[in-house]
Design a protein around this motif. Structure first.
Motif, short mmCIF file in Angstrom:
data_model
loop_
_atom_site.label_atom_id
_atom_site.label_comp_id
_atom_site.label_asym_id
_atom_site.label_seq_id
_atom_site.Cartn_x
_atom_site.Cartn_y
_atom_site.Cartn_z
N PRO A 101 0.85 -1.19 0.00
CA PRO A 101 0.00 0.00 0.00
C PRO A 101 0.89 1.24 0.00
O PRO A 101 2.07 1.17 0.34
N PRO A 102 0.33 2.38 -0.36
CA PRO A 102 1.14 3.61 -0.44
C PRO A 102 1.34 4.29 0.91
O PRO A 102 1.12 5.49 1.06
N SER A 103 1.73 3.51 1.90
CA SER A 103 1.99 4.08 3.23
C SER A 103 3.06 3.24 3.90
O SER A 103 3.29 2.09 3.52
N PHE A 104 3.69 3.80 4.91
CA PHE A 104 4.77 3.09 5.60
C PHE A 104 4.22 2.42 6.86
O PHE A 104 4.47 2.87 7.98
N GLU A 139 4.04 -0.98 9.40
CA GLU A 139 5.09 -1.87 9.90
C GLU A 139 5.37 -2.98 8.89
O GLU A 139 6.50 -3.40 8.71
N HIS A 140 4.31 -3.46 8.23
CA HIS A 140 4.47 -4.53 7.24
C HIS A 140 5.29 -4.04 6.04
O HIS A 140 6.16 -4.76 5.53
N VAL A 141 5.02 -2.83 5.60
CA VAL A 141 5.76 -2.25 4.47
C VAL A 141 7.22 -2.05 4.87
O VAL A 141 8.13 -2.38 4.10
N LEU A 142 7.46 -1.54 6.05
CA LEU A 142 8.84 -1.33 6.51
C LEU A 142 9.60 -2.66 6.60
O LEU A 142 10.77 -2.72 6.24
N ALA A 143 8.92 -3.73 7.03
CA ALA A 143 9.56 -5.04 7.07
C ALA A 143 9.92 -5.49 5.66
O ALA A 143 10.98 -6.08 5.43
N SER A 144 9.06 -5.20 4.70
CA SER A 144 9.32 -5.55 3.30
C SER A 144 10.50 -4.75 2.75
O SER A 144 11.36 -5.29 2.05
N ALA A 174 15.57 -3.92 -4.15
CA ALA A 174 15.24 -2.74 -4.93
C ALA A 174 13.84 -2.28 -4.57
O ALA A 174 12.97 -3.09 -4.25
N LEU A 175 13.63 -0.99 -4.61
CA LEU A 175 12.33 -0.39 -4.35
C LEU A 175 11.90 0.37 -5.60
O LEU A 175 12.63 1.23 -6.09
N VAL A 176 10.73 0.04 -6.11
CA VAL A 176 10.19 0.74 -7.27
C VAL A 176 9.09 1.65 -6.76
O VAL A 176 8.08 1.18 -6.22
N LEU A 177 9.29 2.96 -6.91
CA LEU A 177 8.31 3.94 -6.46
C LEU A 177 7.65 4.54 -7.69
O LEU A 177 8.34 5.02 -8.60
N ILE A 178 6.34 4.53 -7.70
CA ILE A 178 5.58 4.95 -8.88
C ILE A 178 4.79 6.20 -8.55
O ILE A 178 4.14 6.29 -7.50
N ALA A 179 4.83 7.17 -9.48
CA ALA A 179 4.06 8.40 -9.31
C ALA A 179 3.46 8.79 -10.66
O ALA A 179 3.82 8.24 -11.70
N THR A 180 2.56 9.72 -10.62
CA THR A 180 1.95 10.28 -11.83
C THR A 180 2.19 11.78 -11.84
O THR A 180 2.69 12.35 -10.86
N LEU A 181 1.81 12.41 -12.94
CA LEU A 181 2.04 13.84 -13.10
C LEU A 181 0.93 14.67 -12.44
O LEU A 181 0.19 15.39 -13.09
N LEU A 192 5.43 11.21 -3.23
CA LEU A 192 6.71 10.60 -3.62
C LEU A 192 7.85 11.27 -2.87
O LEU A 192 8.75 10.60 -2.36
N ARG A 193 7.83 12.59 -2.77
CA ARG A 193 8.87 13.32 -2.04
C ARG A 193 8.89 12.90 -0.57
O ARG A 193 9.94 12.67 0.02
N VAL A 194 7.71 12.78 0.04
CA VAL A 194 7.61 12.34 1.44
C VAL A 194 8.14 10.92 1.58
O VAL A 194 8.87 10.60 2.53
N ALA A 195 7.80 10.04 0.63
CA ALA A 195 8.28 8.65 0.68
C ALA A 195 9.81 8.62 0.58
O ALA A 195 10.47 7.89 1.34
N LEU A 196 10.37 9.40 -0.32
CA LEU A 196 11.83 9.44 -0.46
C LEU A 196 12.49 9.98 0.80
O LEU A 196 13.52 9.45 1.25
#
Length: 166
Positions: free
Chosen positions: A75-78, A80-85, A91-98, A106-110
Motif C-alpha cells: 500500500p502507499p503508506s509506511f 510496519e508490514h511495508v517497513l519489514a518488506s 530494490a524499491l520501485v516507487l511509482i508516481a503520476t504527473l 513521492l517526495r515524502v516517501a523518499l
C-alpha cells in the motif's frame, strides 16, 4: 490478475516459525496465463492487521530462496508490514503520476526512506502516464524530488480497456 485465491498471506500466520518452501507453495495461487505464483492479500482487510510483522519477513525470506524474483505490491503508506518488506528488499520501485499530490507523496516517501537509511541506489523511480499534458512535466517532477526518473511510462487507453476486459 482476477485470481480467486483459496489461501492468502493470512494463512501463513499459523505456520510462523515453520514456514518452508513447501508451505509457501501451499499458499500461493497460480496465474495460469502468465505462470506467476501469487501470494494474495486476505479478503478481509481486518485479517491483514492481524498478521505479525515477523511473519511477513519470514514469508519474504522463504520466497527469496524459492523464486528468482519476488515482487511485493505494498500500500502507499509506511506501515510496519511495508517497513519489514523494505528491510529485506534489494530494490524499491516507487511509482508516481504527473499530479501535485502524487509528487508530494513521492517526495515524502523518499524523505522517509532517507530517514530510515534505505540506500538511494536501490530506488527506481517510475513516472506513470508521463506524457499526459496536465501542466507538469517529468523534468518538474525530477526537480521537486531532487532525483532522476528511471522510467517514463506513456499513457495508454489500451491499459484500462484490457483491465476491463479481464
Amino acid at each position: 490478475l482476477q485470481l480467486v485465491p483459496h489461501q492468502s498471506i493470512f494463512d501463513a500466520v499459523s505456520m510462523s516459525g515453520n514456514l518452508d518452501e513447501e508451505a509457501l507453495r501451499s499458499l500461493v495461487t497460480r496465474h495460469e496465463a502468465s505462470g506467476l505464483d501469487v501470494l494474495c492479500a486476505p479478503n478481509d482487510p481486518g485479517d491483514a492487521d492481524r498478521i505479525p510483522v515477523p511473519t511477513v519477513a519470514e514469508v519474504i525470506k522463504v520466497a527469496r530462496r524459492h523464486y528468482d524474483y519476488v515482487l511485493i505490491d505494498t500500500p502507499p503508506s509506511f506501515t510496519e508490514h511495508v517497513l519489514a518488506s523494505v528491510d529485506v528488499s534489494d530494490a524499491l520501485v516507487l511509482i508516481a503520476t504527473l499530479d501535485i499530490p502524487a509528487v508530494k507523496n513521492l517526495r515524502v516517501a523518499l524523505d522517509t526512506l532517507d530517514m530510515i537509511g534505505s540506500p538511494k541506489d536501490a530506488r527506481i523511480i517510475v513516472l506513470n502516464k508521463a506524457d499526459t499534458k496536465v501542466g507538469l512535466r517529468p523534468e518538474d517532477v525530477e526537480s521537486a524530488i531532487k532525483t532522476g526518473i528511471a522510467v517514463n511510462i506513456p499513457n495508454s487507453l489500451t491499459v484500462p480497456a484490457s483491465v476491463n476486459r479481464g
